[in-house]
Write a protein that holds these residues in place. Structure first.
Motif, PDB file in Angstrom:
ATOM      1  N   MET A   1      29.875  81.756  64.855  1.00  0.00           N
ATOM      2  CA  MET A   1      29.409  82.187  63.817  1.00  0.00           C
ATOM      3  C   MET A   1      30.434  82.168  62.653  1.00  0.00           C
ATOM      4  O   MET A   1      31.236  82.553  62.623  1.00  0.00           O
ATOM      5  CB  MET A   1      28.591  83.548  63.742  1.00  0.00           C
ATOM      6  N   SER A   3      30.102  82.151  57.725  1.00  0.00           N
ATOM      7  CA  SER A   3      29.199  82.472  56.731  1.00  0.00           C
ATOM      8  C   SER A   3      29.226  81.106  55.747  1.00  0.00           C
ATOM      9  O   SER A   3      30.116  80.123  55.902  1.00  0.00           O
ATOM     10  CB  SER A   3      29.792  83.347  55.753  1.00  0.00           C
ATOM     11  N   ASN A  26      18.529  74.352  58.507  1.00  0.00           N
ATOM     12  CA  ASN A  26      17.594  75.387  58.899  1.00  0.00           C
ATOM     13  C   ASN A  26      16.337  74.881  59.004  1.00  0.00           C
ATOM     14  O   ASN A  26      15.520  75.288  59.969  1.00  0.00           O
ATOM     15  CB  ASN A  26      17.849  76.481  57.698  1.00  0.00           C
ATOM     16  N   CYS A  32      20.488  78.789  62.660  1.00  0.00           N
ATOM     17  CA  CYS A  32      19.716  80.299  62.498  1.00  0.00           C
ATOM     18  C   CYS A  32      20.654  81.101  61.827  1.00  0.00           C
ATOM     19  O   CYS A  32      22.129  81.108  61.580  1.00  0.00           O
ATOM     20  CB  CYS A  32      19.315  80.873  63.614  1.00  0.00           C
ATOM     21  N   GLU A  33      20.207  82.175  60.858  1.00  0.00           N
ATOM     22  CA  GLU A  33      20.783  83.010  60.138  1.00  0.00           C
ATOM     23  C   GLU A  33      20.762  84.226  60.885  1.00  0.00           C
ATOM     24  O   GLU A  33      19.617  84.836  61.208  1.00  0.00           O
ATOM     25  CB  GLU A  33      20.319  82.966  58.627  1.00  0.00           C
ATOM     26  N   SER A  34      21.693  85.241  60.438  1.00  0.00           N
ATOM     27  CA  SER A  34      21.666  86.636  61.145  1.00  0.00           C
ATOM     28  C   SER A  34      22.571  87.513  60.310  1.00  0.00           C
ATOM     29  O   SER A  34      23.330  86.865  59.305  1.00  0.00           O
ATOM     30  CB  SER A  34      22.345  86.754  62.621  1.00  0.00           C
ATOM     31  N   GLU A  35      22.540  88.835  60.304  1.00  0.00           N
ATOM     32  CA  GLU A  35      23.126  89.601  59.489  1.00  0.00           C
ATOM     33  C   GLU A  35      24.672  89.789  59.937  1.00  0.00           C
ATOM     34  O   GLU A  35      25.012  89.650  61.150  1.00  0.00           O
ATOM     35  CB  GLU A  35      22.551  91.159  59.537  1.00  0.00           C
ATOM     36  N   TYR A  36      25.461  89.931  59.018  1.00  0.00           N
ATOM     37  CA  TYR A  36      26.857  90.239  59.254  1.00  0.00           C
ATOM     38  C   TYR A  36      27.028  91.658  59.747  1.00  0.00           C
ATOM     39  O   TYR A  36      26.393  92.406  59.788  1.00  0.00           O
ATOM     40  CB  TYR A  36      27.643  90.072  57.821  1.00  0.00           C
ATOM     41  N   VAL A  50      25.613  86.520  54.966  1.00  0.00           N
ATOM     42  CA  VAL A  50      24.638  85.943  56.013  1.00  0.00           C
ATOM     43  C   VAL A  50      25.343  84.955  56.834  1.00  0.00           C
ATOM     44  O   VAL A  50      26.066  84.058  56.490  1.00  0.00           O
ATOM     45  CB  VAL A  50      23.575  85.092  55.433  1.00  0.00           C
ATOM     46  N   SER A  53      24.742  80.325  62.622  1.00  0.00           N
ATOM     47  CA  SER A  53      25.117  79.834  64.107  1.00  0.00           C
ATOM     48  C   SER A  53      24.008  78.461  64.521  1.00  0.00           C
ATOM     49  O   SER A  53      23.057  78.573  63.902  1.00  0.00           O
ATOM     50  CB  SER A  53      25.142  80.892  65.182  1.00  0.00           C
ATOM     51  N   LYS A  55      21.627  76.857  67.049  1.00  0.00           N
ATOM     52  CA  LYS A  55      20.745  77.302  67.912  1.00  0.00           C
ATOM     53  C   LYS A  55      21.242  76.615  69.164  1.00  0.00           C
ATOM     54  O   LYS A  55      21.615  75.401  69.289  1.00  0.00           O
ATOM     55  CB  LYS A  55      19.296  77.094  67.621  1.00  0.00           C
TER      56      LYS A  55
END
Length: 153
Positions: A1, A3, A26, A32-36, A50, A53, A55
């Motif tokens: 992952m 940013s 995307n 995909c995006e995920s929270e830090y 954000v 990563s 998929k």
């Protein structure tokens, strides 16, 4: 992952360029995006980045391993190295034509058994005892195994 900021810095591209590329990937369902999540003791200032990563099952390769006694063919997720599917067959002194037909059969078998994923295959890798000329697509002389310059392109 990682940013967007990290990608921009490492690739020496503008943040806007990275944002455009990320939006495209995307939209295609590749990333995909995920929270830090801060797992260090460092304090993060400003907005939380954000994280991005790839998929699972989105970047795949077919691997073919040819030894003196067997051929193994597998579908591999290049992101985490996981083998999704594999086929292993024994062989003894195939003629050139039979050898190539068997290689094609193995690859076809992997494709048929994983039809929903084959559009994500980005390449085929071959490992073989003896020498390979990757530019010409040849398995070169392997006297121990009786193979002589088989064109695998």
């Amino acid at each position: 992952m990682c940013s967007r900021g990290y990608l921009a810095k490492e690739l020496r591209l503008s943040k806007m360029t990275i944002s455009n590329i990320v939006a495209y990937l995307n939209q295609k369902g590749i990333i995909c995006e995920s929270e830090y999540v801060n797992t260090s003791t460092e304090k993060v200032t400003g907005p939380k980045p954000v994280m991005l990563s790839i998929k699972p099952n989105r970047i795949l390769s077919i691997g073919l391993c040819i030894t003196k006694v067997s051929m193994m063919c597998g579908l591999v997720d290049l992101v985490d190295g996981r083998i999704i599917d594999s086929v292993d067959v024994k062989h003894i002194n195939y003629t050139k034509d039979r050898f190539l037909n068997r290689v094609n059969d193995l690859i076809d078998m992997i494709y048929e058994r994983n039809q929903e994923s084959v559009s994500n295959v980005v390449g085929i890798g071959i490992a073989c005892t003896g020498l390979i000329d990757s530019h010409k697509g040849l398995i070169l002389v392997s006297p121990r195994e009786g193979r002589h310059s088989i064109n695998i392109k």
